[in-house]
Design an enzyme around this catalytic site. Structure first.
Site, PDB file in Angstrom:
ATOM      1  CD  GLU A  67      -1.747  -2.407   1.440  1.00  0.00           C
ATOM      2  OE1 GLU A  67      -2.813  -3.602   1.429  1.00  0.00           O
ATOM      3  OE2 GLU A  67      -0.352  -2.942   1.785  1.00  0.00           O
ATOM      4  CG  HIS A 136     -11.428  -7.579   6.307  1.00  0.00           C
ATOM      5  ND1 HIS A 136      -9.867  -8.191   7.079  1.00  0.00           N
ATOM      6  CD2 HIS A 136     -10.838  -8.457   6.002  1.00  0.00           C
ATOM      7  CE1 HIS A 136      -9.434  -8.903   6.021  1.00  0.00           C
ATOM      8  NE2 HIS A 136      -9.843  -8.987   5.105  1.00  0.00           N
TER       9      HIS A 136
END
Length: 347
Positions: A67, A136
């Site tokens: 990322e 998540h």
């Protein structure tokens, strides 16, 4: 025979986002989309489905699982005249990129006295309601809202999903675009053609088109007794609670903030001064949160209009729980109604 009027076909939140990306890529060659699994697969939630086939691998492509590298590459591309749209696969997956976002993306315009701006969008699926596990289902909007130099958008309707993403991509400055995961497959009777026409015909003067979303909240339910103030994934819970409260004789107005940064103080003042009571509803933990900031603004700007202390209904101050504990953790109708019961209703 009498003619019948056919209702518009129902459009999903996900389809609105997908169309917004495609329309932006069609409108400007510099718009490109990349991230983990966004190319061939079309994204975990299929938001980028079909973009690689339509625009090619140079404009919608997969990246390594890094990322920080995704965000850093977006900086370089934006500095060289492109408009990158990057996807962080899940909310908490974005944390390795925070150094790039906080130290560079958010600061470039200020660092260069406005001479260098970064037109890029960071798309982040966020929030709960899907039975996800740790990493998540985080609601991490407070980190970004606290960082000066970033805009922070979060739509709650199909129409806003399209219009706000188009606005974010057109923005000359970086936008963190939070997409409520539990709304991806929600539907509304919305014509994507009409939304496209609405956006394309909006006035444009060199700054981002504004069709009502950027920096502007929306009253999505009128009321007179109390204001339920929310954004993103919690707006639907606020609306359901308002319907339930009406059965008890309480008229609740629901304000969808839509844009956390910039913030619509005018709309906030208008609804609280109208009703005299406020409950802020948000999925994120309540401590040091966007909800905390909203309460502070109400207290500072609307104190003499208040008939009761301002309350919050938020996620609990814990790491996101296991799926079996998700329902009691998130703001729901019962918790919001309990907060309404705690308000002072005497004249």
């Amino acid at each position: 025979m009498t003619a019948t009027t056919q209702a518009p076909a129902k459009t999903t939140f996900a389809a609105a986002l997908n169309t917004a990306l495609a329309d932006s890529m069609e409108a400007e060659d510099g718009v490109c989309v990349f991230g983990e699994d966004v190319g061939t697969l079309g994204g975990v939630f299929r938001i980028t489905d079909g973009l690689t086939a339509r625009f090619g691998t140079s404009r919608c492509f997969d990246t390594p699982l890094a990322e920080s590298g995704i965000a850093g590459m977006a900086v370089g591309m934006a500095l060289n005249g492109m408009r990158p749209v990057i996807e962080m696969q899940f909310d908490a997956f974005a944390y390795p990129a925070l150094e790039q976002i906080f130290s560079h993306i958010a600061k470039y315009a200020n660092r260069t006295r406005g001479n260098v701006r970064l037109p890029l969008v960071i798309r982040i699926p966020y929030g709960g309601g899907v039975g996800g596990v740790e990493h998540h289902c985080d609601s991490s909007e407070a980190y970004y809202a606290h960082t000066a130099g970033l805009k922070v958008f979060t739509p709650a309707t199909v129409s806003d999903a399209y219009l706000m993403l188009r606005e974010a991509i057109d923005s000359p400055d970086p936008v963190v675009f939070f997409e409520p995961k539990k709304l991806y497959w929600s539907k509304d009777e919305v014509s994507l053609e009409d939304l496209r026409a609405q956006y394309d015909h909006a006035q444009y003067d060199g700054e981002p088109r504004t069709v009502g979303a950027q920096g502007r909240a929306a009253v999505v339910r009128e009321g007179t007794d109390v204001s339920l103030i929310s954004y993103g994934p919690s707006v639907s819970a606020a609306l359901k609670a308002a319907d339930a409260a009406e059965e008890d004789g309480i008229s609740a107005e629901v304000l969808d903030l839509r844009s956390i940064v910039p913030f619509d103080d005018d709309a906030l003042r208008a609804t609280v001064e109208k009703t005299g009571r406020a409950v802020v509803v948000a999925e994120a933990q309540g401590f040091v949160s966007v909800a905390s900031e909203i309460v502070a603004r109400i207290q500072e700007q609307c104190f003499h209009s208040l008939a009761s202390p301002v309350l919050r209904v938020t996620g609990f101050d814990i790491p996101y729980p296991a799926p079996k504990l998700e329902e009691p953790h998130l703001p729901n109708v019962d918790r919001i109604l309990d907060a309404l019961d705690e308000l002072q209703w005497e004249d």
